[in-house]
Scaffold this active site. Sequence first.
Site, PDB file in Angstrom:
ATOM      1  N   ASN A  90       7.238  17.496  -1.835  1.00 16.10           N
ATOM      2  CA  ASN A  90       6.308  16.849  -0.904  1.00 16.10           C
ATOM      3  C   ASN A  90       5.117  16.190  -1.602  1.00 16.10           C
ATOM      4  O   ASN A  90       4.508  15.275  -1.033  1.00 16.10           O
ATOM      5  CB  ASN A  90       5.822  17.911   0.097  1.00 16.10           C
ATOM      6  CG  ASN A  90       4.563  17.486   0.813  1.00 16.10           C
ATOM      7  OD1 ASN A  90       4.609  16.742   1.790  1.00 16.10           O
ATOM      8  ND2 ASN A  90       3.404  17.932   0.312  1.00 16.10           N
ATOM      9  N   TYR A 155       3.830   2.276  -4.103  1.00 16.09           N
ATOM     10  CA  TYR A 155       4.227   3.376  -3.201  1.00 16.09           C
ATOM     11  C   TYR A 155       5.586   3.090  -2.558  1.00 16.09           C
ATOM     12  O   TYR A 155       6.443   3.966  -2.463  1.00 16.09           O
ATOM     13  CB  TYR A 155       3.134   3.525  -2.147  1.00 16.09           C
ATOM     14  CG  TYR A 155       3.248   4.721  -1.227  1.00 16.09           C
ATOM     15  CD1 TYR A 155       2.993   6.017  -1.690  1.00 16.09           C
ATOM     16  CD2 TYR A 155       3.560   4.562   0.117  1.00 16.09           C
ATOM     17  CE1 TYR A 155       3.063   7.102  -0.832  1.00 16.09           C
ATOM     18  CE2 TYR A 155       3.634   5.634   0.979  1.00 16.09           C
ATOM     19  CZ  TYR A 155       3.387   6.913   0.501  1.00 16.09           C
ATOM     20  OH  TYR A 155       3.457   7.989   1.360  1.00 16.09           O
ATOM     21  N   LYS A 159       8.856   5.375  -2.920  1.00 14.97           N
ATOM     22  CA  LYS A 159       9.449   6.024  -1.741  1.00 14.97           C
ATOM     23  C   LYS A 159      10.863   5.525  -1.457  1.00 14.97           C
ATOM     24  O   LYS A 159      11.696   6.267  -0.941  1.00 14.97           O
ATOM     25  CB  LYS A 159       8.539   5.829  -0.526  1.00 14.97           C
ATOM     26  CG  LYS A 159       7.198   6.577  -0.641  1.00 14.97           C
ATOM     27  CD  LYS A 159       7.385   8.068  -0.882  1.00 14.97           C
ATOM     28  CE  LYS A 159       6.106   8.860  -0.692  1.00 14.97           C
ATOM     29  NZ  LYS A 159       6.280  10.299  -1.027  1.00 14.97           N
TER      30      LYS A 159
HETATM   31  P1  NAP Z   1      -2.352  14.640   1.183  1.00 13.99           P
HETATM   32  O1  NAP Z   1      -2.966  15.167   2.415  1.00 13.99           O
HETATM   33  O2  NAP Z   1      -3.090  13.632   0.358  1.00 13.99           O
HETATM   34  O3  NAP Z   1      -1.932  15.880   0.244  1.00 13.99           O
HETATM   35  C1  NAP Z   1      -1.300  15.629  -0.975  1.00 13.99           C
HETATM   36  C2  NAP Z   1      -0.807  16.918  -1.567  1.00 13.99           C
HETATM   37  O4  NAP Z   1      -0.094  16.610  -2.784  1.00 13.99           O
HETATM   38  C3  NAP Z   1      -1.927  17.864  -1.948  1.00 13.99           C
HETATM   39  O5  NAP Z   1      -1.495  19.176  -1.723  1.00 13.99           O
HETATM   40  C4  NAP Z   1      -2.103  17.598  -3.445  1.00 13.99           C
HETATM   41  O6  NAP Z   1      -2.629  18.707  -4.164  1.00 13.99           O
HETATM   42  C5  NAP Z   1      -0.675  17.346  -3.857  1.00 13.99           C
HETATM   43  N1  NAP Z   1      -0.544  16.587  -5.101  1.00 13.99           N
HETATM   44  C6  NAP Z   1      -1.000  15.337  -5.350  1.00 13.99           C
HETATM   45  N2  NAP Z   1      -0.663  14.982  -6.612  1.00 13.99           N
HETATM   46  C7  NAP Z   1       0.019  16.025  -7.145  1.00 13.99           C
HETATM   47  C8  NAP Z   1       0.622  16.267  -8.410  1.00 13.99           C
HETATM   48  N3  NAP Z   1       0.602  15.350  -9.386  1.00 13.99           N
HETATM   49  N4  NAP Z   1       1.228  17.471  -8.619  1.00 13.99           N
HETATM   50  C9  NAP Z   1       1.255  18.402  -7.638  1.00 13.99           C
HETATM   51  N5  NAP Z   1       0.712  18.224  -6.412  1.00 13.99           N
HETATM   52  C10 NAP Z   1       0.094  17.052  -6.191  1.00 13.99           C
HETATM   53  O7  NAP Z   1      -0.929  13.946   1.484  1.00 13.99           O
HETATM   54  P2  NAP Z   1      -0.013  14.037   2.793  1.00 13.99           P
HETATM   55  O8  NAP Z   1      -0.442  12.988   3.731  1.00 13.99           O
HETATM   56  O9  NAP Z   1       0.087  15.448   3.255  1.00 13.99           O
HETATM   57  O10 NAP Z   1       1.396  13.565   2.193  1.00 13.99           O
HETATM   58  C11 NAP Z   1       2.408  14.480   1.804  1.00 13.99           C
HETATM   59  C12 NAP Z   1       3.668  13.697   1.459  1.00 13.99           C
HETATM   60  O11 NAP Z   1       4.091  12.950   2.600  1.00 13.99           O
HETATM   61  C13 NAP Z   1       3.485  12.687   0.351  1.00 13.99           C
HETATM   62  O12 NAP Z   1       4.655  12.599  -0.423  1.00 13.99           O
HETATM   63  C14 NAP Z   1       3.253  11.395   1.089  1.00 13.99           C
HETATM   64  O13 NAP Z   1       3.571  10.272   0.309  1.00 13.99           O
HETATM   65  C15 NAP Z   1       4.197  11.581   2.259  1.00 13.99           C
HETATM   66  N6  NAP Z   1       3.852  10.757   3.423  1.00 13.99           N
HETATM   67  C16 NAP Z   1       2.657  10.886   4.066  1.00 13.99           C
HETATM   68  C17 NAP Z   1       2.381  10.099   5.153  1.00 13.99           C
HETATM   69  C18 NAP Z   1       1.095  10.183   5.932  1.00 13.99           C
HETATM   70  O14 NAP Z   1       0.923   9.362   6.851  1.00 13.99           O
HETATM   71  N7  NAP Z   1       0.208  11.110   5.652  1.00 13.99           N
HETATM   72  C19 NAP Z   1       3.326   9.153   5.588  1.00 13.99           C
HETATM   73  C20 NAP Z   1       4.520   9.043   4.912  1.00 13.99           C
HETATM   74  C21 NAP Z   1       4.778   9.854   3.827  1.00 13.99           C
HETATM   75  P3  NAP Z   1      -4.246  18.952  -4.315  1.00 13.99           P
HETATM   76  O15 NAP Z   1      -4.686  19.496  -2.983  1.00 13.99           O
HETATM   77  O16 NAP Z   1      -4.361  19.941  -5.422  1.00 13.99           O
HETATM   78  O17 NAP Z   1      -4.847  17.633  -4.628  1.00 13.99           O
END
Ligand code: NAP
Length: 247
Positions: A90, A155, A159
Amino acid sequence: MLLEGKVALVTGGSRGIGRAIGIRLAQEGAKVAVNYAGNQAAAEEVKAIIEEQGGTAMLIQADVSDSAAAAEMVTRVHGELGGLDILVNNAGITRDTLLIRMKDEDFDAVIGTNLKGIYACTKTAAKFMTKQRSGRIVNLSSVVGEIGNVGQTNYAAAKAGVIGFSKAAAKEFAPRGITVNVVAPGFIDTDMTAVLKDSIREKLVEGIPLGTLGKPEHVADAVLFLVSDAASYITGQTLNVDGGMVM
Ligand code: NAP
């Protein structure tokens, strides 16, 4: 409970979607390893919530874009929690900017965490899962990997790559009883989307047939389905959790 006795590793489990996934899998009885990059306090909060609810959690710091660190993390989780049945890749980041302004570092960082991180974690997890002849892997993509988005060439490439990677891995591992699927969220209310201006948010919502941004819990429920026995005959698929954005 759907996941009694299972061990799950959720990368990027400290915040947003990963946090909701870890909590949901633990509610169904899985022991959950919560990975984070740098935000230890947030990860500790997730562990505390899981434990308050009667579950078992361990914290594990690792930068998934570092292959050696990712391999070491997966091996440690397997050792400390006594197995590895479920891997949820994730962890993800964005570095948005128009292509003509994009720096190599922006491109490499996004590919490194969102795509190479999945390669590195899956490679080590598959070694354990192959031996036990069972396993569930779910990789987080995005609608942006399917339809593109201005300012997100890095991105979108990462993806879309996740979807191709997952199909190839699903074919490689199917004979070993391991399924590999993808969840592609639309716009979900997390720190990642909190940076968007209100005007952009309103525009985005207009393009969502179900009329609201998604919640991390919506994505967590889809992941739970794909790692549960209910999805045992599903592999190589992408499940969109996007309020109907892409159909
Ligand atoms: P988020 O709130 O920004 O959280 C990101 C998470 O990833 C945090 O736990 C962060 O850890 C961790 N992380 C970042 N870089 C890392 C690394 N190099 N190694 C290990 N952990 C790392 O993101 P989110 O919105 O929950 O997104 C989660 C996933 O869903 C991602 O893959 C994102 O691309 C995908 N996604 C999100 C959305 C959306 O609308 N939010 C839409 C489509 C896809 P720290 O807390 O330690 O920084």
